[in-house]
Design a protein around this motif. Structure first.
Motif, PDB file in Angstrom:
ATOM      1  N   ILE A 643       1.019  -1.247  -0.133  1.00 40.07           N
ATOM      2  CA  ILE A 643       0.171   0.037   0.142  1.00 40.07           C
ATOM      3  C   ILE A 643       0.962   1.345  -0.084  1.00 40.07           C
ATOM      4  CG2 ILE A 643      -1.702   1.382   1.393  1.00 40.07           C
ATOM      5  CD1 ILE A 643      -3.032  -1.297   2.226  1.00 40.07           C
ATOM      6  N   ASN A 644       1.674   1.473   0.873  1.00 38.92           N
ATOM      7  CA  ASN A 644       2.656   2.446   1.047  1.00 38.92           C
ATOM      8  C   ASN A 644       3.507   2.680  -0.265  1.00 38.92           C
ATOM      9  OD1 ASN A 644       1.848   2.753   3.589  1.00 38.92           O
ATOM     10  ND2 ASN A 644       3.603   1.947   4.558  1.00 38.92           N
ATOM     11  N   ASN A 645       3.768   1.806  -1.080  1.00 37.24           N
ATOM     12  CA  ASN A 645       4.439   2.053  -2.439  1.00 37.24           C
ATOM     13  C   ASN A 645       3.585   1.732  -3.658  1.00 37.24           C
ATOM     14  OD1 ASN A 645       7.636   2.363  -1.626  1.00 37.24           O
ATOM     15  ND2 ASN A 645       6.716   0.711  -0.178  1.00 37.24           N
ATOM     16  N   ALA A 646       2.219   1.687  -3.461  1.00 36.79           N
ATOM     17  CA  ALA A 646       1.523   1.731  -4.679  1.00 36.79           C
ATOM     18  C   ALA A 646       1.559   0.447  -5.347  1.00 36.79           C
ATOM     19  CB  ALA A 646       1.652   2.897  -5.511  1.00 36.79           C
ATOM     20  N   LEU A 647       1.674  -0.906  -4.810  1.00 37.33           N
ATOM     21  CA  LEU A 647       1.466  -2.050  -5.241  1.00 37.33           C
ATOM     22  C   LEU A 647       0.266  -2.484  -4.831  1.00 37.33           C
ATOM     23  CD1 LEU A 647       2.647  -4.276  -7.039  1.00 37.33           C
ATOM     24  CD2 LEU A 647       3.577  -5.505  -4.942  1.00 37.33           C
ATOM     25  N   MET A 648      -0.739  -2.975  -5.739  1.00 34.27           N
ATOM     26  CA  MET A 648      -1.841  -3.564  -5.517  1.00 34.27           C
ATOM     27  C   MET A 648      -1.906  -4.954  -5.222  1.00 34.27           C
ATOM     28  SD  MET A 648      -4.416  -1.345  -8.261  1.00 34.27           S
ATOM     29  CE  MET A 648      -3.284  -1.818  -9.721  1.00 34.27           C
ATOM     30  N   GLY A 649      -2.646  -5.694  -4.320  1.00 30.78           N
ATOM     31  CA  GLY A 649      -2.620  -6.985  -3.727  1.00 30.78           C
ATOM     32  C   GLY A 649      -4.149  -7.282  -3.598  1.00 30.78           C
ATOM     33  N   VAL A 650      -4.614  -8.662  -3.732  1.00 25.58           N
ATOM     34  CA  VAL A 650      -5.587  -9.116  -3.607  1.00 25.58           C
ATOM     35  C   VAL A 650      -5.434 -10.628  -3.134  1.00 25.58           C
ATOM     36  CG1 VAL A 650      -7.765  -9.705  -4.213  1.00 25.58           C
ATOM     37  CG2 VAL A 650      -6.913  -7.993  -5.227  1.00 25.58           C
ATOM     38  N   GLU A 651      -6.180 -10.982  -2.020  1.00 21.38           N
ATOM     39  CA  GLU A 651      -6.213 -12.457  -1.380  1.00 21.38           C
ATOM     40  C   GLU A 651      -7.271 -13.159  -2.249  1.00 21.38           C
ATOM     41  OE1 GLU A 651      -6.134 -12.426   2.698  1.00 21.38           O
ATOM     42  OE2 GLU A 651      -3.934 -11.778   2.763  1.00 21.38           O
ATOM     43  N   VAL A 652      -6.908 -14.366  -2.803  1.00 26.14           N
ATOM     44  CA  VAL A 652      -8.015 -15.162  -3.397  1.00 26.14           C
ATOM     45  C   VAL A 652      -7.429 -16.660  -3.355  1.00 26.14           C
ATOM     46  CG1 VAL A 652      -9.276 -15.913  -5.459  1.00 26.14           C
ATOM     47  CG2 VAL A 652      -8.380 -13.503  -5.364  1.00 26.14           C
ATOM     48  N   LYS A 733     -15.914 -12.889  -4.991  1.00 24.94           N
ATOM     49  CA  LYS A 733     -16.094 -11.766  -4.416  1.00 24.94           C
ATOM     50  C   LYS A 733     -14.678 -11.714  -3.660  1.00 24.94           C
ATOM     51  CE  LYS A 733     -18.525  -7.969  -3.015  1.00 24.94           C
ATOM     52  NZ  LYS A 733     -19.361  -7.365  -4.216  1.00 24.94           N
ATOM     53  N   VAL A 734     -13.998 -10.542  -3.536  1.00 25.88           N
ATOM     54  CA  VAL A 734     -12.666 -10.411  -2.913  1.00 25.88           C
ATOM     55  C   VAL A 734     -12.966  -8.974  -2.030  1.00 25.88           C
ATOM     56  CG1 VAL A 734     -11.423 -11.499  -4.589  1.00 25.88           C
ATOM     57  CG2 VAL A 734     -11.949  -9.157  -4.881  1.00 25.88           C
ATOM     58  N   GLY A 735     -11.851  -8.909  -1.048  1.00 26.86           N
ATOM     59  CA  GLY A 735     -12.008  -7.802  -0.221  1.00 26.86           C
ATOM     60  C   GLY A 735     -11.908  -6.387  -0.978  1.00 26.86           C
ATOM     61  N   GLU A 736     -12.656  -5.385  -0.391  1.00 23.53           N
ATOM     62  CA  GLU A 736     -12.885  -4.264  -0.898  1.00 23.53           C
ATOM     63  C   GLU A 736     -11.505  -3.307  -0.925  1.00 23.53           C
ATOM     64  OE1 GLU A 736     -15.746  -0.263  -0.411  1.00 23.53           O
ATOM     65  OE2 GLU A 736     -14.983  -1.406   1.368  1.00 23.53           O
ATOM     66  N   LEU A 737     -11.304  -2.628  -1.943  1.00 23.44           N
ATOM     67  CA  LEU A 737     -10.230  -1.518  -1.658  1.00 23.44           C
ATOM     68  C   LEU A 737     -10.946  -0.306  -1.735  1.00 23.44           C
ATOM     69  CD1 LEU A 737      -7.111  -1.278  -2.497  1.00 23.44           C
ATOM     70  CD2 LEU A 737      -7.787  -0.562  -4.679  1.00 23.44           C
ATOM     71  N   PRO A 738     -10.779   0.313  -0.472  1.00 27.30           N
ATOM     72  CA  PRO A 738     -11.640   1.399  -0.155  1.00 27.30           C
ATOM     73  C   PRO A 738     -10.889   2.582  -0.773  1.00 27.30           C
ATOM     74  CG  PRO A 738     -10.386   0.753   1.862  1.00 27.30           C
ATOM     75  CD  PRO A 738     -10.296  -0.402   0.729  1.00 27.30           C
ATOM     76  N   PRO A 739     -11.691   3.695  -0.958  1.00 28.54           N
ATOM     77  CA  PRO A 739     -11.330   4.887  -1.677  1.00 28.54           C
ATOM     78  C   PRO A 739      -9.811   5.810  -0.881  1.00 28.54           C
ATOM     79  CG  PRO A 739     -13.508   5.043  -1.278  1.00 28.54           C
ATOM     80  CD  PRO A 739     -13.218   3.932  -0.459  1.00 28.54           C
ATOM     81  N   ASN A 740      -9.794   5.444   0.540  1.00 29.72           N
ATOM     82  CA  ASN A 740      -8.763   6.149   0.984  1.00 29.72           C
ATOM     83  C   ASN A 740      -7.212   5.510   0.778  1.00 29.72           C
ATOM     84  OD1 ASN A 740      -9.394   3.902   2.565  1.00 29.72           O
ATOM     85  ND2 ASN A 740      -8.813   4.705   4.257  1.00 29.72           N
ATOM     86  N   VAL A 741      -7.372   4.171   0.502  1.00 32.56           N
ATOM     87  CA  VAL A 741      -6.302   3.303   0.115  1.00 32.56           C
ATOM     88  C   VAL A 741      -6.206   3.465  -1.361  1.00 32.56           C
ATOM     89  CG1 VAL A 741      -5.501   0.932  -0.240  1.00 32.56           C
ATOM     90  CG2 VAL A 741      -6.772   1.554   1.872  1.00 32.56           C
ATOM     91  N   GLN A 742      -7.154   3.751  -2.277  1.00 30.62           N
ATOM     92  CA  GLN A 742      -7.193   4.065  -3.625  1.00 30.62           C
ATOM     93  C   GLN A 742      -6.274   5.160  -3.663  1.00 30.62           C
ATOM     94  OE1 GLN A 742     -10.805   4.067  -6.046  1.00 30.62           O
ATOM     95  NE2 GLN A 742     -11.363   2.659  -4.688  1.00 30.62           N
ATOM     96  N   GLU A 743      -6.703   6.386  -3.112  1.00 32.16           N
ATOM     97  CA  GLU A 743      -5.860   7.515  -2.821  1.00 32.16           C
ATOM     98  C   GLU A 743      -4.536   7.528  -2.878  1.00 32.16           C
ATOM     99  OE1 GLU A 743      -6.228  12.044  -1.243  1.00 32.16           O
ATOM    100  OE2 GLU A 743      -7.455  10.453  -0.455  1.00 32.16           O
ATOM    101  N   ILE A 744      -3.783   6.420  -1.891  1.00 32.97           N
ATOM    102  CA  ILE A 744      -2.807   6.460  -1.605  1.00 32.97           C
ATOM    103  C   ILE A 744      -1.842   5.750  -2.820  1.00 32.97           C
ATOM    104  CG2 ILE A 744      -0.844   5.156  -0.273  1.00 32.97           C
ATOM    105  CD1 ILE A 744      -2.926   5.584   2.161  1.00 32.97           C
TER     106      ILE A 744
END
Length: 762
Positions: A643-652, A733-744
């Motif tokens: 998150i701190n370095n703008a790499l996206m990740g999803v648990e599936v 369905k996977v975990g939500e990426l909320p707007p505050n994290v999107q902004e980072i």
């Protein structure tokens, strides 16, 4: 007339805290800022933390560059910050010396505590100088910050970007993890150490039971009393390897005696410039601490309960090349495992008591050798480094240091050195090493074609003396011993359980609370959820609504940060983006760089990104132009770095299982040889080759192009998978990426987000 029993229950309901808290939650409560009035924090809450102390080490200069780049110029709270130089202290190149000078000059300019190279390992300094104070919360930009829990200080790691935020604002963000209670019973036998306790815990509970949890150790006074503070520090230190985010011991009589000793020592000795903060240990301050010391509330609920009977433990050895493999020493000794190198180094087990235990092996052997200290085995090299200069001075005063030198030990400066894979004495291809350090991931201490084991200081010393893994013979197995007693729960048999009136009342109150909560849920209809597709996530302008690409599968669990980004590059600050891309995942698979293409989606197994706090584990993947990582689960610190370095990740998890079902079927009957794993490293579990598969062995790949396609629909929080050109298609369905994290992420990471906030406020 009022029923006395009913009156007692009603009275307790009126006076009991509305939300019982664990010790972890109470400490977090004290260090959280901006909480709503009467808010009592609990596991799962996101909080803004202002830690009591924040330590950075060799990565202080990268943190400083981040700090300056976001527009900050002066550290917000100078008393909060501690800088140490400890990782690459043997490196005398001009580039490293320049970086060290820059860190020292920056620390002096800012007026913060600074400890130069050779003074000791940062975590040890935090403890012996009183920065890790009982009942407080301390962080460091290093994954072994958990160690502070050995002295009742909630220690947890942060990453470089978080450290820069703390320097600039005194604050960072944290999500309180689920909390696991580990009950220790029995008494630690002679010849068994705190290192054996944590090595056994890592091996006996090896199914990610405490992954991304905070741990609280507890137990009867006699059980906890059998664990000295140095044992507790070793245990807390390696809760990192166990998968936890903290490992907290209580402020009990054992810790109180240790603190009183430190205060008396401070009163009797004039603090030198190297121990200028020893005066933090004063009897007056301890009186205040003990009068108001924190403990978990009665009746508090934990996410998990585990137990271990110390009396049933024997010496254990970890490995090879995995903390999740723990073998009784007696079993390994019977196998005559020869070693090439032995290490008594690191913040885990290089205090004066550890050095004394190792030296005793040689002193005892001298009694059968005419009083002369015997030499270590001919082919073995034995490296020793104290955790700090005060610990080395204590060992020298007792003659322990000299005994190990006479035996052939090679001294190294107080620092991390071989533990982090830097400096003298690294493992060469085909070699076997045994170390008293905390991590034996493949390639961490040298070659990926070497084997590394972990053990207590006395086992390391005995192994160096005899040239094979063996103990000093101090442990005697109790009569009737039938194995290590451990499991889920608190370990108390129901027929032996005695419950006090207070505990019975707590149980009744807890049942009433649960009934009320259940009733509220039913009344409010909170369990009546709308269809999944109707729950849309807001997508910020400019943020992609869909991420898609071909799946590249790395079929391994526990791929650690050393596997993702080799340690030898971690403290080189001039590594180019191209070089980062080239070495990405090279400790896991040296063919990764040529297999993966721009825009691929990386899929790995469970606990991806466990291990150290290095941010390059995330930035190297970005350098390889991989936009998304999917895993069964992630190590918490990797998720934070991502998150701190703008790499996206999803648990599936389902995707991992489908890939394994398809590409890792039953092994054929024909004899096969693993083609990538070095033969002397076949037992490695942290970076293993893929599971056995039905395809011929020559098709067995560490990194596989699958031909499958994945689409992540950010707005609907859903992934869609096409299993090959003619295979099935499914979605989940996977975990939500909320707007505050999107902004980072959209800003390019936390560093750029903070900079934007600073610029916006000026």
């Amino acid at each position: 007339m009022e029923d006395p029993s009913s009156a007692a229950i009603l009275s307790s309901l009126k006076t009991s805290p509305p939300v019982p808290q664990t010790l972890t939650e109470k400490i977090v409560q004290q260090h959280s800022v901006g909480l709503p009035k009467d808010k009592r924090v609990k596991a799962g809450d996101y909080v803004t933390l202002s830690p009591y102390r924040c330590m950075t080490h060799d990565n202080s200069w990268p943190v400083a560059t981040k700090f300056l780049s976001i527009g900050a110029s002066e550290i917000y709270d100078k008393d909060q910050i501690v800088m140490t130089l400890d990782h690459d202290v043997q490196n005398k190149t001009e580039a490293n010396l320049k970086k060290y000078r820059q860190i020292e000059e920056f620390a002096k300019t800012q007026g913060v505590a600074f400890y130069p190279a050779g003074r000791g390992i940062g975590h040890q300094i935090m403890v012996e100088e009183g920065y890790a104070w009982p009942g407080t919360l301390a962080v460091a930009s290093d994954s072994h910050s958990n160690m502070y829990g050995g002295v009742g200080c909630l220690g947890t790691p942060v990453v470089r970007t978080d450290a820069a935020s703390i320097w600039a604002t005194s604050k960072t963000w944290w999500q309180i993890p689920p909390i696991c209670k580990v009950t220790l019973s029995g008494i630690l036998p002679r010849g068994v150490t705190g290192k054996d306790v944590i090595v056994a815990l890592c091996g006996l509970f090896s199914k990610d039971e405490v992954l991304n949890h905070a741990i609280e150790f507890t137990g009867p006074e006699e059980s906890m009393g059998s664990l000295a503070v140095d044992d507790r520090l070793a245990i807390a230190n390696m809760t990192t390897e166990w998968g936890a985010l903290s490992g907290l011991f209580p402020i009990d009589s054992t810790l109180q005696r240790w603190l009183r000793y430190k205060a008396t020592e401070a009163a009797l000795n004039n603090p030198s410039s190297n121990t200028k903060n020893l005066s933090q240990f004063t009897h007056q301050r301890l009186d205040e601490l003990f009068a108001t010391q924190l403990s978990a509330d009665r009746g508090v609920k934990y996410a998990k309960y585990l137990h271990l009977n110390l009396s049933t433990l024997s010496p254990f050895v970890s490995g090879p090349n995995s903390v999740k493999v723990a073998t009784p020493l007696s079993d390994l000794a019977a196998q005559n495992v020869e070693i090439d190198k032995a290490y008594l180094v690191s913040c885990t087990n290089s205090r004066a008591s550890d050095l004394a235990a190792a030296a005793k092996v040689f002193k005892d052997a001298a009694q059968a050798n005419g009083g002369t200290i015997p030499k270590i085995a001919d082919r073995v090299k034995f490296y020793i480094a104290a955790a700090s200069t005060p610990e080395q001075a204590a060992a020298e005063a007792s003659g322990d240091w000299q005994a190990m030198l006479e035996a052939g030990g090679q001294p190294l400066p107080a620092g991390c050195g071989p533990c982090i894979g830097l400096g003298t004495g690294l493992l060469e291809p085909g070699e076997v090493g045994i170390s008293a350090s905390n991590r034996n991931f493949k390639g961490r201490m040298g070659s990926t074609e070497a084997k590394a084991y972990l053990a207590s200081p006395e086992v390391v010393a005995a192994s160096a003396l005899h040239g094979k893994i063996i103990g000093p013979g101090w442990y005697e197995q109790p009569q009737g011993w039938s194995g290590v007693v451990r499991g889920e729960g608190d370990g108390i048999r129901e027929e032996d359980r005695m419950i006090t009136a207070e505990e019975a009342l707590d149980k009744v109150i807890g049942q009433l609370d649960n009934m009320v909560k259940d009733g509220e849920k039913d009344f409010q209809g909170s369990e009546c959820l709308a269809p999944d597709d109707d729950q849309l996530t807001e997508v910020l302008p400019g943020f992609p609504e869909r991420v898609e690409g071909e799946i590249v599968f790395c079929d391994a669990d526990n791929i650690n940060t050393d596997g993702i980004y080799p340690g030898k590059y971690t403290y080189q600050d001039d590594v180019t983006t191209e070089k980062m891309a080239e070495v990405c995942m090279s400790n896991y698979d040296n063919k990764f760089a040529t297999t993966v293409r721009e825009g691929d989606i990386l899929v790995a197994g469970f606990n991806f990104g466990c291990g150290s706090s290095r941010e390059q584990a995330a930035t190297a993947i970005l350098a390889k132009q991989i936009p998304l990582v999917v895993a069964g689960s992630f190590g918490n610190i990797f998720s934070r770095n991502s998150i701190n370095n703008a790499l996206m990740g999803v648990e599936v998890p389902k995707l991992v299982q489908r890939l394994r079902d398809t590409f890792s079927g039953a092994r054929p009957n024909a004899s096969q040889q693993d083609i990538t794993e070095p033969s002397r490293n076949s037992d490695s579990l942290d970076s293993p080759p893929p599971a056995s598969q039905a395809a011929p062995s020559e098709e067995k790949l560490l990194t596989r192009r699958t031909g499958w396609k994945l689409v992540w629909d950010v707005r609907r929080s859903r992934v869609n998978v096409q299993e090959g050109e003619n295979g099935p298609n499914w979605s989940q369905k996977v975990g939500e990426l909320p707007p505050n994290v999107q902004e980072i992420i959209a800003r390019g990471g936390l560093e750029k987000w903070v900079k934007n906030q600073i610029e916006g406020s000026t």
